[in-house]
Each structure stands twice: as structure tokens, then as C-alpha cells.
Design a protein around this motif. Structure first.
Motif, short mmCIF file in Angstrom:
data_model
loop_
_atom_site.label_atom_id
_atom_site.label_comp_id
_atom_site.label_asym_id
_atom_site.label_seq_id
_atom_site.Cartn_x
_atom_site.Cartn_y
_atom_site.Cartn_z
N MET A 30 0.72 -1.22 0.12
CA MET A 30 0.15 -0.07 -0.13
C MET A 30 0.85 1.23 0.02
O MET A 30 0.63 2.24 -0.57
N PHE A 31 1.85 1.12 0.81
CA PHE A 31 2.88 2.46 0.75
C PHE A 31 3.40 2.53 -0.39
O PHE A 31 3.55 3.55 -0.91
N THR A 32 3.84 1.44 -1.14
CA THR A 32 4.47 1.75 -2.47
C THR A 32 3.55 2.25 -3.68
O THR A 32 3.98 3.04 -4.29
N ILE A 33 2.39 1.93 -3.29
CA ILE A 33 1.26 2.54 -4.49
C ILE A 33 1.47 4.14 -4.16
O ILE A 33 1.30 4.59 -5.02
N PHE A 34 1.26 4.47 -2.98
CA PHE A 34 1.01 5.79 -2.49
C PHE A 34 2.49 6.39 -2.98
O PHE A 34 2.29 7.66 -3.46
N LEU A 35 3.38 5.93 -2.64
CA LEU A 35 4.65 6.57 -3.07
C LEU A 35 4.72 6.66 -4.53
O LEU A 35 5.19 7.81 -5.29
N ILE B 227 2.14 7.13 -6.85
CA ILE B 227 1.38 8.10 -7.11
C ILE B 227 1.77 9.54 -6.80
O ILE B 227 1.85 10.43 -7.55
N ALA B 228 2.38 9.58 -5.49
CA ALA B 228 3.15 10.95 -5.22
C ALA B 228 4.06 11.25 -6.17
O ALA B 228 4.48 12.20 -6.67
N ALA B 229 4.90 10.42 -6.44
CA ALA B 229 6.13 10.64 -7.64
C ALA B 229 5.76 10.89 -8.95
O ALA B 229 6.00 11.79 -9.58
N TYR B 230 4.29 10.25 -9.38
CA TYR B 230 3.94 10.96 -10.59
C TYR B 230 3.18 12.32 -10.61
O TYR B 230 3.60 12.68 -11.59
N VAL C 246 4.34 14.59 -8.73
CA VAL C 246 5.45 15.63 -8.74
C VAL C 246 6.01 15.65 -10.06
O VAL C 246 6.40 16.71 -10.39
N TYR C 247 6.10 14.49 -10.77
CA TYR C 247 6.80 14.57 -12.11
C TYR C 247 6.02 15.33 -12.92
O TYR C 247 6.53 16.27 -13.78
N ARG C 248 4.73 15.18 -12.91
CA ARG C 248 3.78 16.01 -13.85
C ARG C 248 3.83 17.39 -13.37
O ARG C 248 3.84 18.48 -14.34
N ALA C 249 3.99 17.80 -12.12
CA ALA C 249 4.01 19.12 -11.92
C ALA C 249 5.39 19.94 -12.42
O ALA C 249 5.30 20.80 -12.90
N VAL C 250 6.37 19.24 -12.23
CA VAL C 250 7.71 19.68 -12.71
C VAL C 250 7.54 19.69 -14.16
O VAL C 250 8.33 20.91 -14.59
N ARG C 251 7.10 18.80 -14.91
CA ARG C 251 7.31 19.02 -16.26
C ARG C 251 6.41 20.12 -16.89
O ARG C 251 6.60 20.71 -17.86
N GLN C 252 5.18 20.45 -16.19
CA GLN C 252 4.49 21.58 -16.46
C GLN C 252 5.19 22.77 -16.44
O GLN C 252 5.23 23.71 -17.09
N ILE C 253 5.93 22.95 -15.21
CA ILE C 253 6.62 24.07 -14.77
C ILE C 253 7.58 24.36 -15.94
O ILE C 253 7.83 25.32 -16.28
N LEU C 254 8.26 23.35 -16.26
CA LEU C 254 9.58 23.34 -17.06
C LEU C 254 9.08 23.78 -18.73
O LEU C 254 9.78 24.74 -19.28
N ARG C 255 7.94 23.40 -19.09
CA ARG C 255 7.32 23.65 -20.27
C ARG C 255 6.99 25.32 -20.23
O ARG C 255 7.28 25.76 -21.57
#
Length: 83
Positions: free
Chosen positions: A1-6, A8-11, A13-22
Motif C-alpha cells: 500500500m505504501f509503495t502505491i502511495f509513493l 502516485i506521489a512521484a507521478y 511531482v513529475y507532472r508538476a515539474v514537467r508543466q513548470i519546465l514547459r
């Protein structure tokens, strides 16, 4: 369960950083031309990103200014001081 949460959280963060870089990525000449000609739908993601980018990037502001004057964008790259 913790792995799934981790994962999802990583994804998220990845999307947010990608949007900022664009936002900081300079658009192509085609995108600037489409914006100038009104072909980017107001409120769309590409339109919002470009507006945000133009608010911070003097280089792209100058490119848009040249486009508005009817000059090819490549003309400002030629060093006219060297002959």
C-alpha cells in the motif's frame, strides 16, 4: 500500500515539474506565429503556457515584436555589424 502511495506521489511531482519546465521552454516559430494569427484557442493549455512564458522571456517578446512588424524571425539572428 505504501509503495502505491509513493508511486502516485512521484507521478504527481513529475507532472508538476514537467508543466513548470514547459513554461520556461521557448516556443517554436510556428507556435509564436499561430499565437499571433489567433490560431491558439484562448484559455487552452498551449495558449496559457505561451502567455505565461511571454510574461517572463524578453527573447520571445522580441521575437513576437519582430513577427508583428512583418519581419521573418530569422532576420534578427544575422549579425549586421560583421562584413
Amino acid at each position: 500500500m505504501f509503495t502505491i502511495f509513493l508511486l502516485i506521489a512521484a507521478y504527481i511531482v513529475y507532472r508538476a515539474v514537467r508543466q513548470i519546465l514547459r513554461v520556461y521552454e521557448c516556443p517554436s516559430d510556428e507556435v509564436l506565429t499561430a499565437f499571433w494569427r489567433g490560431k491558439l484557442r484562448p484559455g487552452s493549455e498551449p495558449h496559457r503556457q505561451l502567455i505565461t512564458h511571454l510574461g517572463t522571456c524578453e527573447k520571445c517578446q522580441e521575437r513576437l515584436h519582430l513577427l508583428r512588424q512583418g519581419l521573418p524571425l530569422e532576420d534578427h539572428l544575422i549579425d549586421k555589424g560583421q562584413d
